[in-house]
Write an enzyme that holds these catalytic residues in place. Structure first.
Site, PDB file in Angstrom:
ATOM      1  N   TYR A   6      25.950  27.052 113.770  1.00 59.36           N
ATOM      2  CA  TYR A   6      26.889  25.806 113.577  1.00 59.36           C
ATOM      3  C   TYR A   6      27.660  25.611 114.946  1.00 59.36           C
ATOM      4  O   TYR A   6      28.279  26.630 115.460  1.00 59.36           O
ATOM      5  CB  TYR A   6      27.621  26.020 112.493  1.00 59.36           C
ATOM      6  CG  TYR A   6      28.657  24.886 112.426  1.00 59.36           C
ATOM      7  CD1 TYR A   6      28.321  23.576 112.251  1.00 59.36           C
ATOM      8  CD2 TYR A   6      30.062  25.322 112.355  1.00 59.36           C
ATOM      9  CE1 TYR A   6      29.325  22.647 112.217  1.00 59.36           C
ATOM     10  CE2 TYR A   6      30.917  24.461 112.212  1.00 59.36           C
ATOM     11  CZ  TYR A   6      30.518  22.968 112.107  1.00 59.36           C
ATOM     12  OH  TYR A   6      31.610  21.988 111.981  1.00 59.36           O
ATOM     13  N   ASP A  50      26.347  34.396 108.057  1.00 57.82           N
ATOM     14  CA  ASP A  50      26.704  33.048 107.353  1.00 57.82           C
ATOM     15  C   ASP A  50      25.755  32.675 106.442  1.00 57.82           C
ATOM     16  O   ASP A  50      24.857  32.137 106.882  1.00 57.82           O
ATOM     17  CB  ASP A  50      26.975  32.009 108.624  1.00 57.82           C
ATOM     18  CG  ASP A  50      27.622  30.719 108.201  1.00 57.82           C
ATOM     19  OD1 ASP A  50      27.412  30.341 107.142  1.00 57.82           O
ATOM     20  OD2 ASP A  50      28.378  30.244 109.020  1.00 57.82           O
TER      21      ASP A  50
HETATM   22  N1  LCS Z   1      29.210  27.693 108.930  1.00 58.05           N
HETATM   23  C1  LCS Z   1      28.252  26.610 108.717  1.00 58.05           C
HETATM   24  C2  LCS Z   1      26.822  27.029 108.588  1.00 58.05           C
HETATM   25  C3  LCS Z   1      28.575  25.419 108.735  1.00 58.05           C
HETATM   26  O1  LCS Z   1      27.633  24.321 108.494  1.00 58.05           O
HETATM   27  C4  LCS Z   1      30.158  25.054 108.934  1.00 58.05           C
HETATM   28  C5  LCS Z   1      30.505  23.615 108.730  1.00 58.05           C
HETATM   29  C6  LCS Z   1      30.847  25.895 109.102  1.00 58.05           C
HETATM   30  C7  LCS Z   1      30.423  27.357 109.192  1.00 58.05           C
HETATM   31  C8  LCS Z   1      32.578  25.655 109.309  1.00 58.05           C
HETATM   32  O2  LCS Z   1      33.095  25.281 108.067  1.00 58.05           O
HETATM   33  P1  LCS Z   1      34.105  24.377 107.799  1.00 58.05           P
HETATM   34  O3  LCS Z   1      35.496  24.912 108.596  1.00 58.05           O
HETATM   35  O4  LCS Z   1      33.726  23.248 108.164  1.00 58.05           O
HETATM   36  O5  LCS Z   1      34.621  24.706 106.566  1.00 58.05           O
HETATM   37  N2  LCS Z   1      29.419  22.708 109.013  1.00 58.05           N
HETATM   38  C9  LCS Z   1      29.504  21.504 109.138  1.00 58.05           C
HETATM   39  C10 LCS Z   1      28.635  20.512 109.141  1.00 58.05           C
HETATM   40  O6  LCS Z   1      27.206  20.785 109.408  1.00 58.05           O
HETATM   41  N3  LCS Z   1      28.857  19.374 109.158  1.00 58.05           N
HETATM   42  O7  LCS Z   1      30.070  19.276 108.995  1.00 58.05           O
HETATM   43  C11 LCS Z   1      30.724  20.472 109.026  1.00 58.05           C
END
Ligand code: LCS
Length: 392
Positions: free
Chosen positions: A111, A183
């Site tokens: 990400y 993750d």
């Molecule tokens: N890890 C993964 C695999 C993610 O897809 C995301 C957010 C995060 C960590 C971070 O998490 P958050 O702080 O947003 O809860 N991914 C997003 C996406 O693909 N689109 O918008 C946010």
């Protein structure tokens, strides 16, 4: 005879919570920032760790604790640490394991901000990092250095949908005295349990599948080892990225239906991926449930289902992808994933815009790639929506 552990759906519904003195069937929301001590000695004993109990919500709270225990139970870990966001969980893991001079090896198609955090900020403190295609473990082996402390894998990865062999990555990390963190956001603990495969730490953006209703941002970390868990909790508490009790209540509610939601969304995704693969305007489809996916067999071995994330490219490239995103009506043009509603987005200009073009190329996704996060709507409606958007 040892009692058989209840199945995953039973554990998702019941968690580890049992009705309290009031008989409340659901975990109450303890919306209190602080907790009264019985007397001065009690307060001192709690701070010194001589007694267990609640002090202050950033440190611990019964509603948040019930959520942490529920996730730890389905991830088969020693316990959990809830965080204010998924990125808060990522940062907590980095800060716990990495120090000055330490080296990190990570999945290139991680990400975007999980990578940006290292490249923009941890580098300022002397942390070095290599981002490699971990779907080929030889790349991981080659990147390992004597000072590598953390191997950080996202599998399946966002949005390239690459799958990494978690047991193999754990063996390489441990041979070099490093920890493996995974993750697990894209799979959810319903489909993949990295600790069982040898990982030391598993983390989630619970904003996605675990909560599942696109109404909460949050994160959670689970570790197999109680000592490591205590170190992770200490960093979360000291950096102040704690969850809020109301947030935890909502996520507990979402968690109960994780199995139902994931089963339905992945059945939809399989049908849509097949439909896309057969469509004359579609150049390529990445769905780990399709035999054409390069790590399909690996995914079959280490996951119990293929999930609901699809990335695809149209023959008309970026322009055709833009047109599609503007024309869909049932799917919503928005970032995020893992909710009951279907979302569509463009990684290169949205979720992964913080990465350089070179980094995106190396991570294996082009500017034309469209990400489609499948929800639980009626699949014929989703296909009709894509059909009208492609043929308009
Ligand atoms: N890890 C993964 C695999 C993610 O897809 C995301 C957010 C995060 C960590 C971070 O998490 P958050 O702080 O947003 O809860 N991914 C997003 C996406 O693909 N689109 O918008 C946010």
């Amino acid at each position: 005879m040892q009692a058989k552990q209840p199945g995953i759906n039973s554990r998702l519904v019941h968690g580890t919570y049992r009705p309290d003195a009031t008989g409340a069937v659901n975990v109450p929301i303890y919306q209190s920032s602080t907790f009264a001590f019985r007397n001065a000695e009690h307060g001192a004993a709690l701070f010194a760790g001589r007694e267990k109990g609640y002090i202050y919500t950033r440190i611990g709270n019964p509603t948040i604790g019930a959520f942490e225990d529920a996730v730890a139970s389905i991830e088969n870990g020693a316990g959990g640490v809830a965080t204010s966001s998924g990125l808060g969980a990522v940062n907590t893991v980095y800060m716990t394991v990495l120090g000055q001079g330490a080296h990190l090896v990570s999945t290139a198609s991680v990400y975007g901000p999980s990578r940006g955090l290292v490249e923009k900020h941890y580098r300022r403190y002397g942390v070095e990092a290599d981002f490699v295609d971990t779907s080929d473990l030889d790349n991981l082996k080659r990147a390992m250095r004597p000072e590598t402390r953390l191997v950080y894998v996202e599998s399946p990865s966002n949005p390239a949908m690459q799958v990494t062999d978690i047991a193999g990555a754990a063996a390489i990390a441990h041979d070099h005295g490093a920890l493996l963190a995974v993750d697990n956001t894209f799979a959810s603990p319903y489909l993949q349990r990295p600790l069982d495969l040898g990982a030391d730490i598993v983390l989630h953006s619970i904003t996605k599948f675990i909560n599942g209703h696109a109404d909460v941002v949050g994160g959670v970390i689970v570790a197999g080892d109680a000592g490591l868990l205590a170190r992770l909790r200490d960093v979360m508490v000291q950096t102040g990225c704690s969850m809020d009790p109301h947030q935890a209540f909502l996520v507990l509610r979402g968690l109960k239906t994780l199995g139902l939601r994931v089963e339905r969304a992945q059945a939809n995704a399989m049908a849509i991926a097949r439909w896309l693969e057969a469509h004359p305007m579609v150049a390529s489809v990445r769905y780990i449930g399709l035999p054409s996916h390069p790590q399909h067999e690996l995914a079959r071995r280490q996951m119990s289902g293929f999930g609901s994330m699809i990335s695809f490219e149209l023959k008309g490239g970026l322009e055709a992808g833009r047109r599609l995103m503007d024309r869909v009506r049932l799917a919503t043009l928005a970032v995020s994933l893992g909710g009951v509603e279907t979302l569509i987005e463009h990684p290169a200009s949205m979720t992964h815009a913080s990465m350089s073009k070179e980094a995106r190329d190396a991570a294996g996704f082009t500017d034309g790639l469209v990400r489609y996060a499948v929800g639980i709507e009626d699949v014929e409606d989703l296909i009709a929506d894509l059909d009208q958007a492609l043929s308009g």
